[in-house]
Design a protein around this motif. Structure first.
Motif, PDB file in Angstrom:
ATOM      1  N   LYS A 117       0.819  -1.219   0.000  1.00 21.54           N
ATOM      2  CA  LYS A 117       0.000   0.000   0.000  1.00 21.54           C
ATOM      3  C   LYS A 117       0.850   1.265   0.000  1.00 21.54           C
ATOM      4  CE  LYS A 117      -4.090  -1.853   2.435  1.00 21.54           C
ATOM      5  NZ  LYS A 117      -3.753  -3.271   2.688  1.00 21.54           N
ATOM      6  N   LEU A 118       2.025   1.217   0.623  1.00 19.63           N
ATOM      7  CA  LEU A 118       2.882   2.394   0.680  1.00 19.63           C
ATOM      8  C   LEU A 118       3.394   2.763  -0.709  1.00 19.63           C
ATOM      9  CD1 LEU A 118       4.932   1.598   3.911  1.00 19.63           C
ATOM     10  CD2 LEU A 118       2.755   2.817   3.693  1.00 19.63           C
ATOM     11  N   PHE A 119       3.696   1.766  -1.511  1.00 15.66           N
ATOM     12  CA  PHE A 119       4.190   2.010  -2.862  1.00 15.66           C
ATOM     13  C   PHE A 119       3.061   2.526  -3.754  1.00 15.66           C
ATOM     14  CE2 PHE A 119       7.298  -0.635  -0.925  1.00 15.66           C
ATOM     15  CZ  PHE A 119       8.503  -0.315  -1.531  1.00 15.66           C
ATOM     16  N   THR A 120       1.855   1.994  -3.569  1.00 12.78           N
ATOM     17  CA  THR A 120       0.707   2.513  -4.309  1.00 12.78           C
ATOM     18  C   THR A 120       0.451   3.966  -3.936  1.00 12.78           C
ATOM     19  OG1 THR A 120      -0.255   0.283  -4.301  1.00 12.78           O
ATOM     20  CG2 THR A 120      -1.732   2.102  -4.836  1.00 12.78           C
ATOM     21  N   SER A 121       0.600   4.282  -2.664  1.00 18.05           N
ATOM     22  CA  SER A 121       0.382   5.656  -2.202  1.00 18.05           C
ATOM     23  C   SER A 121       1.420   6.607  -2.780  1.00 18.05           C
ATOM     24  CB  SER A 121       0.417   5.710  -0.672  1.00 18.05           C
ATOM     25  OG  SER A 121      -0.602   4.896  -0.119  1.00 18.05           O
ATOM     26  N   VAL A 122       2.689   6.190  -2.778  1.00 22.11           N
ATOM     27  CA  VAL A 122       3.734   7.038  -3.355  1.00 22.11           C
ATOM     28  C   VAL A 122       3.482   7.235  -4.853  1.00 22.11           C
ATOM     29  CG1 VAL A 122       6.193   7.177  -3.916  1.00 22.11           C
ATOM     30  CG2 VAL A 122       5.473   6.513  -1.614  1.00 22.11           C
ATOM     31  N   ALA A 123       3.078   6.177  -5.552  1.00 18.21           N
ATOM     32  CA  ALA A 123       2.775   6.301  -6.980  1.00 18.21           C
ATOM     33  C   ALA A 123       1.653   7.303  -7.213  1.00 18.21           C
ATOM     34  CB  ALA A 123       2.402   4.936  -7.559  1.00 18.21           C
ATOM     35  N   ALA A 124       0.666   7.333  -6.318  1.00 18.93           N
ATOM     36  CA  ALA A 124      -0.429   8.297  -6.444  1.00 18.93           C
ATOM     37  C   ALA A 124       0.055   9.713  -6.189  1.00 18.93           C
ATOM     38  CB  ALA A 124      -1.555   7.936  -5.476  1.00 18.93           C
ATOM     39  N   VAL A 125       0.885   9.898  -5.165  1.00 17.06           N
ATOM     40  CA  VAL A 125       1.379  11.238  -4.852  1.00 17.06           C
ATOM     41  C   VAL A 125       2.310  11.734  -5.959  1.00 17.06           C
ATOM     42  CG1 VAL A 125       2.706  12.609  -3.180  1.00 17.06           C
ATOM     43  CG2 VAL A 125       1.008  10.966  -2.381  1.00 17.06           C
ATOM     44  N   GLN A 126       2.999  10.842  -6.630  1.00 11.21           N
ATOM     45  CA  GLN A 126       3.790  11.255  -7.790  1.00 11.21           C
ATOM     46  C   GLN A 126       2.895  11.877  -8.861  1.00 11.21           C
ATOM     47  OE1 GLN A 126       5.780   7.544  -8.723  1.00 11.21           O
ATOM     48  NE2 GLN A 126       7.697   8.241  -7.795  1.00 11.21           N
ATOM     49  N   GLN A 127       1.728  11.295  -9.079  1.00 13.51           N
ATOM     50  CA  GLN A 127       0.801  11.868 -10.067  1.00 13.51           C
ATOM     51  C   GLN A 127       0.226  13.199  -9.571  1.00 13.51           C
ATOM     52  OE1 GLN A 127       0.423  10.656 -13.156  1.00 13.51           O
ATOM     53  NE2 GLN A 127       1.926   9.090 -12.580  1.00 13.51           N
ATOM     54  N   ILE A 128       0.009  13.301  -8.265  1.00 13.18           N
ATOM     55  CA  ILE A 128      -0.458  14.580  -7.696  1.00 13.18           C
ATOM     56  C   ILE A 128       0.602  15.653  -7.909  1.00 13.18           C
ATOM     57  CG2 ILE A 128      -1.038  15.752  -5.531  1.00 13.18           C
ATOM     58  CD1 ILE A 128      -2.296  13.025  -4.645  1.00 13.18           C
ATOM     59  N   GLU A 129       1.874  15.292  -7.676  1.00 11.39           N
ATOM     60  CA  GLU A 129       2.967  16.241  -7.881  1.00 11.39           C
ATOM     61  C   GLU A 129       3.020  16.705  -9.339  1.00 11.39           C
ATOM     62  OE1 GLU A 129       7.740  16.674  -6.927  1.00 11.39           O
ATOM     63  OE2 GLU A 129       6.898  14.667  -7.202  1.00 11.39           O
ATOM     64  N   ARG A 130       2.753  15.804 -10.269  1.00  7.37           N
ATOM     65  CA  ARG A 130       2.804  16.154 -11.694  1.00  7.37           C
ATOM     66  C   ARG A 130       1.578  16.934 -12.151  1.00  7.37           C
ATOM     67  NH1 ARG A 130       4.740  10.027 -12.843  1.00  7.37           N
ATOM     68  NH2 ARG A 130       6.921  10.324 -12.197  1.00  7.37           N
ATOM     69  N   GLY A 131       0.572  16.998 -11.286  1.00 10.71           N
ATOM     70  CA  GLY A 131      -0.629  17.738 -11.639  1.00 10.71           C
ATOM     71  C   GLY A 131      -1.618  16.954 -12.474  1.00 10.71           C
ATOM     72  N   THR A 132      -1.396  15.651 -12.609  1.00 11.51           N
ATOM     73  CA  THR A 132      -2.311  14.831 -13.409  1.00 11.51           C
ATOM     74  C   THR A 132      -3.423  14.209 -12.564  1.00 11.51           C
ATOM     75  OG1 THR A 132      -0.809  12.943 -13.152  1.00 11.51           O
ATOM     76  CG2 THR A 132      -0.552  14.286 -15.130  1.00 11.51           C
ATOM     77  N   LEU A 133      -3.264  14.246 -11.237  1.00 11.22           N
ATOM     78  CA  LEU A 133      -4.250  13.675 -10.326  1.00 11.22           C
ATOM     79  C   LEU A 133      -4.591  14.719  -9.268  1.00 11.22           C
ATOM     80  CD1 LEU A 133      -5.814  11.068  -9.425  1.00 11.22           C
ATOM     81  CD2 LEU A 133      -3.822  10.530  -7.999  1.00 11.22           C
ATOM     82  N   GLY A 134      -5.857  14.901  -9.004  1.00 15.55           N
ATOM     83  CA  GLY A 134      -6.285  15.858  -7.998  1.00 15.55           C
ATOM     84  C   GLY A 134      -6.522  15.196  -6.659  1.00 15.55           C
ATOM     85  N   MET A 135      -5.913  15.725  -5.622  1.00 10.97           N
ATOM     86  CA  MET A 135      -6.075  15.156  -4.281  1.00 10.97           C
ATOM     87  C   MET A 135      -7.538  15.142  -3.856  1.00 10.97           C
ATOM     88  SD  MET A 135      -4.648  14.044  -1.382  1.00 10.97           S
ATOM     89  CE  MET A 135      -3.004  14.679  -1.113  1.00 10.97           C
ATOM     90  N   ASN A 136      -8.253  16.210  -4.140  1.00 16.20           N
ATOM     91  CA  ASN A 136      -9.645  16.306  -3.712  1.00 16.20           C
ATOM     92  C   ASN A 136     -10.632  15.986  -4.832  1.00 16.20           C
ATOM     93  OD1 ASN A 136      -9.060  17.165  -0.992  1.00 16.20           O
ATOM     94  ND2 ASN A 136      -8.416  19.120  -1.868  1.00 16.20           N
ATOM     95  N   ALA A 137     -10.105  15.470  -5.929  1.00 12.35           N
ATOM     96  CA  ALA A 137     -10.981  15.103  -7.042  1.00 12.35           C
ATOM     97  C   ALA A 137     -11.803  13.875  -6.679  1.00 12.35           C
ATOM     98  CB  ALA A 137     -10.155  14.828  -8.291  1.00 12.35           C
ATOM     99  N   ARG A 138     -12.987  13.798  -7.201  1.00 10.36           N
ATOM    100  CA  ARG A 138     -13.835  12.626  -7.005  1.00 10.36           C
ATOM    101  C   ARG A 138     -13.385  11.511  -7.947  1.00 10.36           C
ATOM    102  NH1 ARG A 138     -19.985  14.932  -6.116  1.00 10.36           N
ATOM    103  NH2 ARG A 138     -19.442  16.474  -4.501  1.00 10.36           N
ATOM    104  N   ILE A 139     -13.371  10.298  -7.431  1.00  8.10           N
ATOM    105  CA  ILE A 139     -12.899   9.206  -8.272  1.00  8.10           C
ATOM    106  C   ILE A 139     -13.852   8.953  -9.439  1.00  8.10           C
ATOM    107  CG2 ILE A 139     -11.641   8.144  -6.359  1.00  8.10           C
ATOM    108  CD1 ILE A 139     -13.790   5.950  -6.375  1.00  8.10           C
ATOM    109  N   GLY A 140     -15.093   9.408  -9.305  1.00  8.64           N
ATOM    110  CA  GLY A 140     -16.010   9.308 -10.431  1.00  8.64           C
ATOM    111  C   GLY A 140     -15.552  10.103 -11.634  1.00  8.64           C
ATOM    112  N   ASP A 141     -14.698  11.118 -11.409  1.00  6.65           N
ATOM    113  CA  ASP A 141     -14.152  11.880 -12.525  1.00  6.65           C
ATOM    114  C   ASP A 141     -13.181  11.037 -13.343  1.00  6.65           C
ATOM    115  OD1 ASP A 141     -15.576  14.031 -11.561  1.00  6.65           O
ATOM    116  OD2 ASP A 141     -13.850  14.954 -10.555  1.00  6.65           O
ATOM    117  N   TYR A 142     -12.548  10.051 -12.692  1.00 10.15           N
ATOM    118  CA  TYR A 142     -11.598   9.180 -13.376  1.00 10.15           C
ATOM    119  C   TYR A 142     -12.214   7.823 -13.716  1.00 10.15           C
ATOM    120  CZ  TYR A 142      -8.493  12.616 -11.223  1.00 10.15           C
ATOM    121  OH  TYR A 142      -7.903  13.797 -10.822  1.00 10.15           O
TER     122      TYR A 142
END
Length: 393
Positions: A117-142
Motif C-alpha cells: 500500500k505504501l508504494f501505491t500511495s507514493v505512486a499516487a502522490v507522484q501523479q499529484i505532484e505532476r498535476g495529473t491527479l487531484g487530491m480532492n478530485a472525485r474518483i467518479g471523474d476518473y
C-alpha cells in the motif's frame, strides 16, 4: 553485525529525476550512526528469540535498523522454509528435515503484504505532484463506470486516508474471472459514511484503478519505473519470486482458498485472484531494499542521484492523518511513535517505521504465517521500535 555490502540478494521480476546526489546507505557501527550498541544488541537478541523454539512468533525474520545513511543492524534469524505443511489435528507445522530447510539470510525476499500500500500511495502522490491527479478530485471523474462509489462522491484523498467508508475487503477470489471481479468492485458502495475512518484494502484497489486509467499503465510498471528502478531497488517487484520466504499452507477453513504451501507467490487471496499485482498486496522485497525506500523518504524524496518525490510532497505523505502511511502508532512502533513517525504493517509479519524526528528507520520482515495464519501479535514489532528509540544518542 553482518555487512550488507556482501549480503546475497535474490532478484524478483524485473525514472526518477536526476538531481544533487543524496547519501547512499552504508553498513557501519552503531556508534557511527549515533546509536547505543547495547540497546541494539537487545534488539538482535529479541529477533533471534522470536524465531526459536517449537512455536516461534515467526519461522524466520530479518531486522534492519539505522540512522541517517548508516545501517547499524542487519540480522537474520530462523528459516525461510521450515515446514512442509500444517497439521490441523495437532495444530503444529510438519517440520522438514534439517537438511531440507532453507535458512533466512539478510538478502531473503519476503511477501510484503500490506506494505505494498505504501508504494501505491507514493505512486499516487507522484501523479499529484505532476498535476495529473487531484487530491480532492472525485474518483467518479476518473472512473465513471464505478457508479456506486461515484454516487457517494468518494475522493482520492479519502482513498489515501482510508476514509471512503468502503468495507475492509470483498471476496474477489470467489469470482470466476476478471470481468466478474471488476463488476463486483464497480458495484461496491460505502458501508459507512464517507469521511469515517475504516481501514480497507478496497481503497488501494480503487486507487490502483484510478492510476491505471489515468496513465494507461499497469501498477507494476508505475512502481518499477517511478520508485524501484530509480532507487536501485532491484530486489523489489510483484511476484512470482521463487527465492522468497515461504508463507502459509493455505487451506480452508482457516484460509479463503485451497492453494497448499505458498512460496514465492502472493499470500493474499484477493491479490492472487487479481494475478499477483494489486494496490493492497503483491510486492516482494528484501530488508535492504526497504531501507533504501525509507532512506529516500527521510531525505526528502532523494537517494543517490535519483529523486522520486519533491520534499513538499514527502511532507504531504506524512502530514496528519498520513497518506497511505500510518502515523504515530505505538501498537507497532513502540516508543518511536509520538513525534511524527510513519510506517505500516503487513499481515505476513512485515513492518517498517521511519522517524523523521530522529532520522531513524526500522525494517522487520518475517513469515509469521508459516505454516498457517494466527491472530496477529504486534508486540514484538513495538518492542523493536522501543529499542531503536532508546538507542538514539
Amino acid at each position: 553485525m553482518p555487512s550488507l555490502e556482501h549480503a546475497p540478494e535474490h532478484t524478483c521480476g524485473v525514472g526518477g529525476r536526476r538531481e544533487l546526489s543524496a547519501p547512499r546507505l552504508r553498513a557501519d557501527t552503531p556508534e557511527r550512526a549515533g546509536l547505543d550498541p547495547v540497546e541494539l544488541g537487545h534488539m538482535v537478541g529479541e529477533v533471534q528469540a522470536l524465531t526459536a523454539g517449537d512455536r516461534p512468533w515467526a519461522a524466520g525474520a530479518v531486522v534492519l535498523a539505522g540512522r541517517g545513511p548508516v545501517i547499524a543492524v542487519a540480522e537474520a534469524a530462523g528459516w525461510a522454509v521450515r515446514y512442509a505443511s500444517y497439521d490441523p489435528e495437532t495444530d503444529t507445522g510438519v517440520e522438514l528435515p534439517p537438511t531440507a530447510r532453507v535458512p533466512v539470510t539478510v538478502g531473503t525476499p519476503f511477501d510484503l503484504a500490506s506494505l505494498t500500500k505504501l508504494f501505491t500511495s507514493v505512486a499516487a502522490v507522484q501523479q499529484i505532484e505532476r498535476g495529473t491527479l487531484g487530491m480532492n478530485a472525485r474518483i467518479g471523474d476518473y472512473l465513471p463506470d464505478f457508479r456506486a462509489a461515484a454516487a457517494y462522491g468518494i475522493t482520492v484523498r479519502q482513498l489515501l486516508t482510508h476514509t471512503s467508508g468502503l468495507r475492509p475487503d470483498l471476496p474477489l477470489y470467489e469470482c470466476p474471472d476478471d470481468e466478474a471481479r471488476m463488476a463486483m468492485l464497480r458495484a461496491e458502495a460505502p458501508t459507512a459514511e464517507p469521511g469515517t475512518y475504516l481501514y480497507s484494502d478496497l481503497n488501494m484497489l480503487l486507487l490502483q484503478c484510478v492510476l491505471e486509467r489515468l496513465t494507461g499503465r499497469t501498477l507494476d510498471l508505475l512502481v518499477q519505473d517511478g520508485i524501484t528502478r530509480p532507487l536501485g531497488m532491484t530486489a523489489t517487484a510483484f511476484g512470482p519470486c521463487p527465492g522468497a520466504a515461504a508463507t502459509e499452507d493455505q487451506r480452508r477453513p482457516w484460509a479463503k482458498a485451497d492453494r497448499g504451501l505458498l512460496r514465492g507467490v502472493v499470500h493474499d487471496e484477493n491479490a492472487w485472484a487479481l494475478g499477483g499485482v494489486a494496490g493492497h498486496a503483491g510486492l516482494f522485497s528484501t530488508a535492504r531494499d526497504l531501507a533504501v525506500f525509507c532512506r529516500a523518504l527521510l531525505a526528502g524524496g532523494s537517494y543517490g542521484p535519483a529523486r522520486i518525490l519533491g520534499p513538499d510532497f514527502v511532507e504531504l505523505l506524512f502530514a496528519p492523518p498520513g497518506l497511505g502511511f500510518a502515523l504515530d502508532q505505538p501498537w507497532f512502533m513502540g516508543e518511536l511513535a509520538g513525534r511524527g513517525a510513519a510506517g505500516h504493517t503487513g499481515f505476513t509479519g512485515t513492518s517498517l517505521v521511519l522517524d523523521p524526528a530522529t532520522d531513524t528507520f526500522l525494517v522487520l520482515l518475517a513469515n509469521t504465517v508459516h505454516p498457517r495464519r494466527r491472530p496477529p501479535d504486534s508486540r514484538p514489532r513495538a518492542s523493536l521500535g522501543t529499542h531503536l528509540a532508546r538507542a538514539v544518542i
